[in-house]
Design a protein around this motif. Structure first.
Motif, PDB file in Angstrom:
ATOM      1  N   LYS A 111       3.510   2.608  13.596  1.00  0.00           N
ATOM      2  CA  LYS A 111       4.561   2.370  14.581  1.00  0.00           C
ATOM      3  C   LYS A 111       5.167   3.679  15.074  1.00  0.00           C
ATOM      4  CE  LYS A 111       4.715  -1.265  15.809  1.00  0.00           C
ATOM      5  NZ  LYS A 111       3.696  -1.733  16.751  1.00  0.00           N
ATOM      6  N   GLU A 112       5.643   4.513  14.175  1.00  0.00           N
ATOM      7  CA  GLU A 112       6.154   5.842  14.533  1.00  0.00           C
ATOM      8  C   GLU A 112       6.425   6.625  13.261  1.00  0.00           C
ATOM      9  OE1 GLU A 112      10.295   6.287  15.868  1.00  0.00           O
ATOM     10  OE2 GLU A 112      10.474   4.125  15.640  1.00  0.00           O
ATOM     11  N   GLY A 113       6.320   7.934  13.350  1.00  0.00           N
ATOM     12  CA  GLY A 113       6.575   8.776  12.178  1.00  0.00           C
ATOM     13  C   GLY A 113       5.748   8.330  10.987  1.00  0.00           C
ATOM     14  N   VAL A 114       6.439   7.916   9.934  1.00  0.00           N
ATOM     15  CA  VAL A 114       5.753   7.410   8.738  1.00  0.00           C
ATOM     16  C   VAL A 114       5.932   5.891   8.607  1.00  0.00           C
ATOM     17  CG1 VAL A 114       5.862   9.605   7.497  1.00  0.00           C
ATOM     18  CG2 VAL A 114       7.732   7.962   7.247  1.00  0.00           C
ATOM     19  N   GLN A 115       6.307   5.251   9.700  1.00  0.00           N
ATOM     20  CA  GLN A 115       6.563   3.801   9.711  1.00  0.00           C
ATOM     21  C   GLN A 115       5.295   3.027  10.061  1.00  0.00           C
ATOM     22  OE1 GLN A 115       9.665   2.615   8.986  1.00  0.00           O
ATOM     23  NE2 GLN A 115      10.427   4.709   8.789  1.00  0.00           N
ATOM     24  N   PHE A 116       5.002   2.004   9.274  1.00  0.00           N
ATOM     25  CA  PHE A 116       3.857   1.136   9.510  1.00  0.00           C
ATOM     26  C   PHE A 116       4.296  -0.323   9.378  1.00  0.00           C
ATOM     27  CE2 PHE A 116       2.048   5.109   8.165  1.00  0.00           C
ATOM     28  CZ  PHE A 116       0.875   5.233   8.904  1.00  0.00           C
ATOM     29  N   ARG A 117       3.568  -1.197  10.059  1.00  0.00           N
ATOM     30  CA  ARG A 117       3.759  -2.639   9.916  1.00  0.00           C
ATOM     31  C   ARG A 117       2.513  -3.183   9.244  1.00  0.00           C
ATOM     32  NH1 ARG A 117       2.795  -7.531  13.232  1.00  0.00           N
ATOM     33  NH2 ARG A 117       1.698  -6.203  14.704  1.00  0.00           N
ATOM     34  N   VAL A 118       2.700  -3.981   8.205  1.00  0.00           N
ATOM     35  CA  VAL A 118       1.575  -4.583   7.496  1.00  0.00           C
ATOM     36  C   VAL A 118       1.031  -5.724   8.352  1.00  0.00           C
ATOM     37  CG1 VAL A 118       0.842  -5.831   5.426  1.00  0.00           C
ATOM     38  CG2 VAL A 118       2.514  -3.956   5.227  1.00  0.00           C
ATOM     39  N   LEU A 119      -0.250  -5.659   8.662  1.00  0.00           N
ATOM     40  CA  LEU A 119      -0.905  -6.720   9.419  1.00  0.00           C
ATOM     41  C   LEU A 119      -1.597  -7.714   8.495  1.00  0.00           C
ATOM     42  CD1 LEU A 119      -2.489  -4.583  12.275  1.00  0.00           C
ATOM     43  CD2 LEU A 119      -0.366  -5.905  12.341  1.00  0.00           C
ATOM     44  N   GLN A 120      -2.186  -7.179   7.414  1.00  0.00           N
ATOM     45  CA  GLN A 120      -2.911  -8.028   6.476  1.00  0.00           C
ATOM     46  C   GLN A 120      -2.948  -7.342   5.125  1.00  0.00           C
ATOM     47  OE1 GLN A 120      -6.904  -8.769   7.771  1.00  0.00           O
ATOM     48  NE2 GLN A 120      -7.432 -10.016   5.996  1.00  0.00           N
ATOM     49  N   SER A 121      -2.824  -8.127   4.061  1.00  0.00           N
ATOM     50  CA  SER A 121      -2.901  -7.575   2.715  1.00  0.00           C
ATOM     51  C   SER A 121      -3.439  -8.617   1.755  1.00  0.00           C
ATOM     52  CB  SER A 121      -1.520  -7.105   2.247  1.00  0.00           C
ATOM     53  OG  SER A 121      -1.577  -6.631   0.915  1.00  0.00           O
ATOM     54  N   THR A 122      -4.464  -8.255   1.002  1.00  0.00           N
ATOM     55  CA  THR A 122      -4.936  -9.151  -0.053  1.00  0.00           C
ATOM     56  C   THR A 122      -4.265  -8.810  -1.380  1.00  0.00           C
ATOM     57  OG1 THR A 122      -6.841  -7.746  -0.572  1.00  0.00           O
ATOM     58  CG2 THR A 122      -7.176  -9.505   1.060  1.00  0.00           C
ATOM     59  N   ASP A 123      -3.576  -7.682  -1.427  1.00  0.00           N
ATOM     60  CA  ASP A 123      -2.795  -7.288  -2.596  1.00  0.00           C
ATOM     61  C   ASP A 123      -1.512  -8.124  -2.592  1.00  0.00           C
ATOM     62  OD1 ASP A 123      -2.265  -5.046  -4.738  1.00  0.00           O
ATOM     63  OD2 ASP A 123      -0.414  -5.302  -3.607  1.00  0.00           O
ATOM     64  N   THR A 124      -1.037  -8.529  -3.740  1.00  0.00           N
ATOM     65  CA  THR A 124       0.132  -9.418  -3.798  1.00  0.00           C
ATOM     66  C   THR A 124       1.458  -8.707  -3.567  1.00  0.00           C
ATOM     67  OG1 THR A 124       0.220  -9.154  -6.193  1.00  0.00           O
ATOM     68  CG2 THR A 124      -1.011 -11.050  -5.338  1.00  0.00           C
ATOM     69  N   THR A 125       1.465  -7.392  -3.544  1.00  0.00           N
ATOM     70  CA  THR A 125       2.718  -6.649  -3.388  1.00  0.00           C
ATOM     71  C   THR A 125       3.244  -6.700  -1.962  1.00  0.00           C
ATOM     72  OG1 THR A 125       1.947  -5.142  -5.105  1.00  0.00           O
ATOM     73  CG2 THR A 125       3.828  -4.433  -3.811  1.00  0.00           C
ATOM     74  N   LEU A 126       2.376  -6.516  -0.988  1.00  0.00           N
ATOM     75  CA  LEU A 126       2.788  -6.475   0.413  1.00  0.00           C
ATOM     76  C   LEU A 126       2.356  -7.745   1.136  1.00  0.00           C
ATOM     77  CD1 LEU A 126       1.865  -2.798   1.334  1.00  0.00           C
ATOM     78  CD2 LEU A 126       4.070  -3.700   0.591  1.00  0.00           C
ATOM     79  N   GLN A 133       7.043   2.564   4.753  1.00  0.00           N
ATOM     80  CA  GLN A 133       6.942   3.989   5.039  1.00  0.00           C
ATOM     81  C   GLN A 133       5.872   4.574   4.125  1.00  0.00           C
ATOM     82  OE1 GLN A 133      10.725   5.873   4.443  1.00  0.00           O
ATOM     83  NE2 GLN A 133      11.438   5.344   6.490  1.00  0.00           N
ATOM     84  N   ILE A 134       4.847   5.163   4.750  1.00  0.00           N
ATOM     85  CA  ILE A 134       3.760   5.804   4.011  1.00  0.00           C
ATOM     86  C   ILE A 134       3.482   7.137   4.704  1.00  0.00           C
ATOM     87  CG2 ILE A 134       1.375   5.624   3.212  1.00  0.00           C
ATOM     88  CD1 ILE A 134       1.638   2.547   3.557  1.00  0.00           C
TER      89      ILE A 134
END
Length: 172
Positions: A111-126, A133-134
């Motif tokens: 999205k910007e800088g270190v900002q991301f939006r999760v679109l898909q995750s098979t991991d249970t955390t996200l 922020q990554i």
């Protein structure tokens, strides 16, 4: 490896001897359990970290694991070389990053800088639509999520791929 040391790695005790020889030659340490895992004496299927592969490649006379792969894979051309490290500041806006680790998959959109939006995750955390922020993604290393926002509520920072690290990175 066996050619380098001059003996066959047939028993778990051979890994202890190899561990000392690697340390003596490279001045770096690989644990005996890691070596036992690599030679199949321990039954789990963890992917070795890139740093471990670099030490082993150095031990047999190469600068890095990637240099070794380039030399033994004649079809590997630079433009098709895998992404090893990706910094958030070098990713275009709305670019998707796909991460593969421990049999799981994470797809995020920058999205910007270190900002991301999760679109898909098979991991249970996200979950999809989480905001995270990554700072960077690196093969062989965990994913450090500095902050996590779910439904407008801040949650704890978290770490994904703690055991094997990221195995593959793709962008689109």
């Amino acid at each position: 490896m066996e050619e380098r040391v001059g003996y066959e790695i047939r028993y778990p005790s051979d890994c202890e001897r190899l561990m000392y020889e690697i340390a003596q030659s490279t001045h770096q340490h690989i644990g005996v359990t890691t070596l036992k895992r690599l030679f199949g004496f321990i039954g789990d299927t963890l992917t070795p970290r890139m740093s471990t592969l670099d030490i082993l490649a150095n031990f047999i006379g190469y600068r890095s694991y990637n240099d070794l792969i380039r030399l033994i894979d004649p079809d590997n051309e630079e433009e098709h070389a895998p992404i090893l490290r990706l910094n958030a500041k070098n990713i275009g806006l709305d670019t998707c990053v796909n991460l593969f680790f421990n049999g799981d998959f994470l797809r995020v959109e920058h999205k910007e800088g270190v900002q991301f939006r999760v679109l898909q995750s098979t991991d249970t955390t996200l979950r999809a639509d989480d905001r995270v922020q990554i700072c960077s993604f690196r093969i062989g290393y965990p994913v450090y999520v500095r902050s996590l926002l779910r439904d407008g509520q801040p949650l704890r920072a978290c770490v994904l791929a703690k055991v094997s690290g990221i195995e593959r990175i793709e962008t689109d």
